[in-house]
Motif scaffolding. Structure first.
Motif, PDB file in Angstrom:
ATOM      1  N   PHE A   6       0.857  -1.166   0.000  1.00  0.00           N
ATOM      2  CA  PHE A   6       0.000   0.000   0.000  1.00  0.00           C
ATOM      3  C   PHE A   6       0.899   1.222   0.000  1.00  0.00           C
ATOM      4  O   PHE A   6       2.053   1.151   0.379  1.00  0.00           O
ATOM      5  N   TRP A 173       2.176  -8.302   6.565  1.00  0.00           N
ATOM      6  CA  TRP A 173       2.116  -6.860   6.324  1.00  0.00           C
ATOM      7  C   TRP A 173       1.008  -6.246   7.174  1.00  0.00           C
ATOM      8  O   TRP A 173      -0.036  -6.864   7.351  1.00  0.00           O
ATOM      9  N   PRO A 174       1.173  -5.035   7.715  1.00  0.00           N
ATOM     10  CA  PRO A 174       2.335  -4.149   7.576  1.00  0.00           C
ATOM     11  C   PRO A 174       3.342  -4.226   8.720  1.00  0.00           C
ATOM     12  O   PRO A 174       4.314  -3.501   8.708  1.00  0.00           O
ATOM     13  N   HIS A 196       5.788   1.900   5.916  1.00  0.00           N
ATOM     14  CA  HIS A 196       4.579   1.235   6.395  1.00  0.00           C
ATOM     15  C   HIS A 196       4.950   0.332   7.567  1.00  0.00           C
ATOM     16  O   HIS A 196       6.008  -0.313   7.558  1.00  0.00           O
ATOM     17  N   THR A 199      -0.245  -1.808  12.267  1.00  0.00           N
ATOM     18  CA  THR A 199      -1.459  -2.555  11.967  1.00  0.00           C
ATOM     19  C   THR A 199      -2.238  -1.855  10.861  1.00  0.00           C
ATOM     20  O   THR A 199      -2.040  -0.675  10.584  1.00  0.00           O
ATOM     21  N   ASP A 200      -3.122  -2.617  10.236  1.00  0.00           N
ATOM     22  CA  ASP A 200      -3.968  -2.086   9.169  1.00  0.00           C
ATOM     23  C   ASP A 200      -5.419  -2.486   9.441  1.00  0.00           C
ATOM     24  O   ASP A 200      -5.691  -3.659   9.686  1.00  0.00           O
ATOM     25  N   PRO A 201      -6.368  -1.547   9.409  1.00  0.00           N
ATOM     26  CA  PRO A 201      -6.188  -0.130   9.102  1.00  0.00           C
ATOM     27  C   PRO A 201      -5.739   0.672  10.319  1.00  0.00           C
ATOM     28  O   PRO A 201      -5.791   0.195  11.449  1.00  0.00           O
ATOM     29  N   ASN A 206      -0.619   4.975  10.283  1.00  0.00           N
ATOM     30  CA  ASN A 206      -1.720   5.503   9.474  1.00  0.00           C
ATOM     31  C   ASN A 206      -1.967   4.654   8.231  1.00  0.00           C
ATOM     32  O   ASN A 206      -2.046   5.151   7.111  1.00  0.00           O
ATOM     33  N   GLU A 207      -2.083   3.347   8.450  1.00  0.00           N
ATOM     34  CA  GLU A 207      -2.325   2.454   7.309  1.00  0.00           C
ATOM     35  C   GLU A 207      -3.774   2.517   6.852  1.00  0.00           C
ATOM     36  O   GLU A 207      -4.679   2.787   7.630  1.00  0.00           O
ATOM     37  N   SER A 208      -3.989   2.316   5.539  1.00  0.00           N
ATOM     38  CA  SER A 208      -2.993   1.810   4.604  1.00  0.00           C
ATOM     39  C   SER A 208      -2.215   2.883   3.847  1.00  0.00           C
ATOM     40  O   SER A 208      -1.511   2.589   2.875  1.00  0.00           O
ATOM     41  N   ASN A 209      -2.299   4.129   4.272  1.00  0.00           N
ATOM     42  CA  ASN A 209      -1.530   5.184   3.614  1.00  0.00           C
ATOM     43  C   ASN A 209      -0.058   5.174   3.991  1.00  0.00           C
ATOM     44  O   ASN A 209       0.796   5.485   3.174  1.00  0.00           O
ATOM     45  N   GLY A 210       0.275   4.827   5.238  1.00  0.00           N
ATOM     46  CA  GLY A 210       1.648   4.912   5.693  1.00  0.00           C
ATOM     47  C   GLY A 210       2.021   6.326   6.099  1.00  0.00           C
ATOM     48  O   GLY A 210       1.194   7.239   6.133  1.00  0.00           O
TER      49      GLY A 210
END
Length: 456
Positions: A6, A173-174, A196, A199-201, A206-210
């Motif tokens: 991501f 991931w992540p 990244h 954890t997601d989201p 700030n996942e999934s932006n990273g």
């Protein structure tokens, strides 16, 4: 095989570092060398010349731990340091629409010192290429630094093109860590650097932006070769950082304090793979253009051309001297746990799946473990401590297996003595405080006496 990626669309600017960077030092050294040879023409265009295919040597006090200058014959595929990641781009979790192939139509060396990755489209169907190192092969040793760099010419072609030069840790991931050293979208001649983790989201990254620099100008990056670099700095293991560079100039830094120590350690205190790919469409280009890409106006045949990829490392605890980037051990000897028992390869066997147990310390070779700091691999007789069948459940047994750099073999030493396995989010555990002869397992990290280990 690593699949998920991501990327970040935007992030606030951060203050860049002012130290003279290793990439910059190498560029200065190259200038001096060129002047001494009388080669004054275009000497200040270092990083933009299509002829710059030679891997730069390491700066003083660093060692080269990986390099490829793509010297294969015209039309040949990748060399043995790389492997293809093939299949539908939709499986990567990013929304991209191409199919990644191992065809030399999509990935080939040009005979002039470049690896070309080309996206080909016909009637809305696209093929392209994605390659990665055959293992998670580079990492920063504790107390040292890792630099990963490449000279790349970005593709033209319009909406939907998504070139990337990045790194990925083994495991889930992540939390396993990802470092996007170079990304551009939609042939904008821009660049972004992103990490990244967590954890997601959501989570600390700030996942999934990273956490990323956002896209910024990269003038001439589609008409010539430029260097894209990151340095992972672990010289202060309680205040580590990742800094991104364009042509030797730093433009964005992320610090350990922004995400927290445990999250950072799980993501970046181990080896990672290096990846090159050219995607088409997906969340990043679509989010930037506010459209669905590629479109009918997107040109087929855009090529991401790579002149070289290299990684350099300092030695552990030093900014000088040779380095291993994960290839050297921090120490060899017994690993002791609850009641002073030793980590032990049962019967001193190198058979696959042989149990790893705790046993009365006896000084035998079966208790002489090497701990590789950057990769967090734990070895005996050349074999690696491994979570059986890549299990993630409480009680999964721990045994020996051929070292392969997968998430099952990553055990990160924590400050409280735990050996943390990011893939399972669990810790190495002396089963039920079982005593000499008990096979080890993984269990929820609890900071208990049967999860505390003293390394050599």
């Amino acid at each position: 095989m690593f699949r998920t990626r991501f990327t970040a669309r935007s992030a606030p600017d951060r203050t860049v570092r002012t130290r003279i960077s290793a990439p910059a030092l190498r560029r200065v050294a190259a200038v001096i060398a060129a002047i001494s040879l009388g080669l004054l023409t275009d000497v200040f265009a270092l990083g933009t010349s299509a002829s710059a295919t030679t891997v730069p040597g390491p700066p003083s006090g660093w060692s080269t731990v990986f390099s490829d200058s793509f010297s294969g014959s015209s039309g040949s595929g990748i060399d043995s340091q790389w492997m293809y990641d093939t299949g539908a781009g939709s499986t990567f979790g990013t929304g991209e629409i191409e199919t990644m192939t191992n065809s030399t139509s999509n990935v080939h060396q040009d005979g002039a010192g470049h690896l070309d990755i080309t996206a080909l489209g016909s009637g809305g169907n696209w093929t392209s290429g994605r390659v990665q190192t055959t293992s998670a092969n580079v990492g920063a040793p504790a107390g040292g630094e890792l630099e990963v760099t490449a000279s790349i010419q970005q593709p033209t072609g319009g909406l939907g093109y998504w070139p990337a030069f990045w790194m990925l840790g083994p495991g889930q991931w992540p939390e396993n860590g990802e470092i996007d050293i170079m990304e551009d979208v939609n042939a904008l001649s821009e660049v972004s650097g992103t990490i990244h983790c967590g954890t997601d989201p959501g989570g600390p990254c700030n996942e999934s932006n990273g956490i990323g620099s956002g896209l910024r100008a990269c003038s001439g990056c589609q008409s010539g070769f430029h260097t894209y670099t990151m340095i992972l700095n672990r010289t202060n293991t309680s205040a580590e950082s990742i800094t991104f560079y364009l042509d030797g100039a730093s433009y964005f830094t992320v610090n350990e304090s922004q995400v927290g120590t445990s999250t950072w350690q799980a993501a970046f205190d181990h080896n990672l793979s290096i990846i090159l790919d050219l995607a088409m469409g997906g969340g990043y280009p679509n989010g930037v253009c506010g459209c669905t890409s590629p479109t009918g106006a997107t040109s087929s045949g855009g090529t991401m051309s790579v002149a070289y990829v290299a990684a350099y490392s300092t030695s552990s605890g030093s900014s000088g001297g040779g380095g291993g980037g994960g290839t050297g051990a921090s120490g060899t000897g017994p690993i002791t746990g609850y009641q002073g028992l030793c980590l032990d390869d049962r019967s001193a066997s190198t058979a696959l799946y042989n149990p790893v147990q705790v046993y009365t310390c006896n000084g035998t070779a079966a208790q002489q473990w090497s701990v590789v700091q950057a990769g967090s691999l734990i070895k005996v007789f050349g074999m690696c401590l491994d979570v059986d069948a890549a299990g993630t459940a409480d009680g999964t047994k721990v045994d020996l297996y051929t070292c392969n750099g997968t998430g099952s073999q990553v055990f990160i030493p924590e400050s409280n003595g735990e050996l943390y396995n990011p893939q399972s989010n669990k810790c190495l555990d002396d089963t039920a405080y079982g005593g000499s002869g008990t096979q080890l397992q993984i269990w929820d990290c609890a900071d208990t006496a049967n999860q505390q280990w003293k390394l050599p």
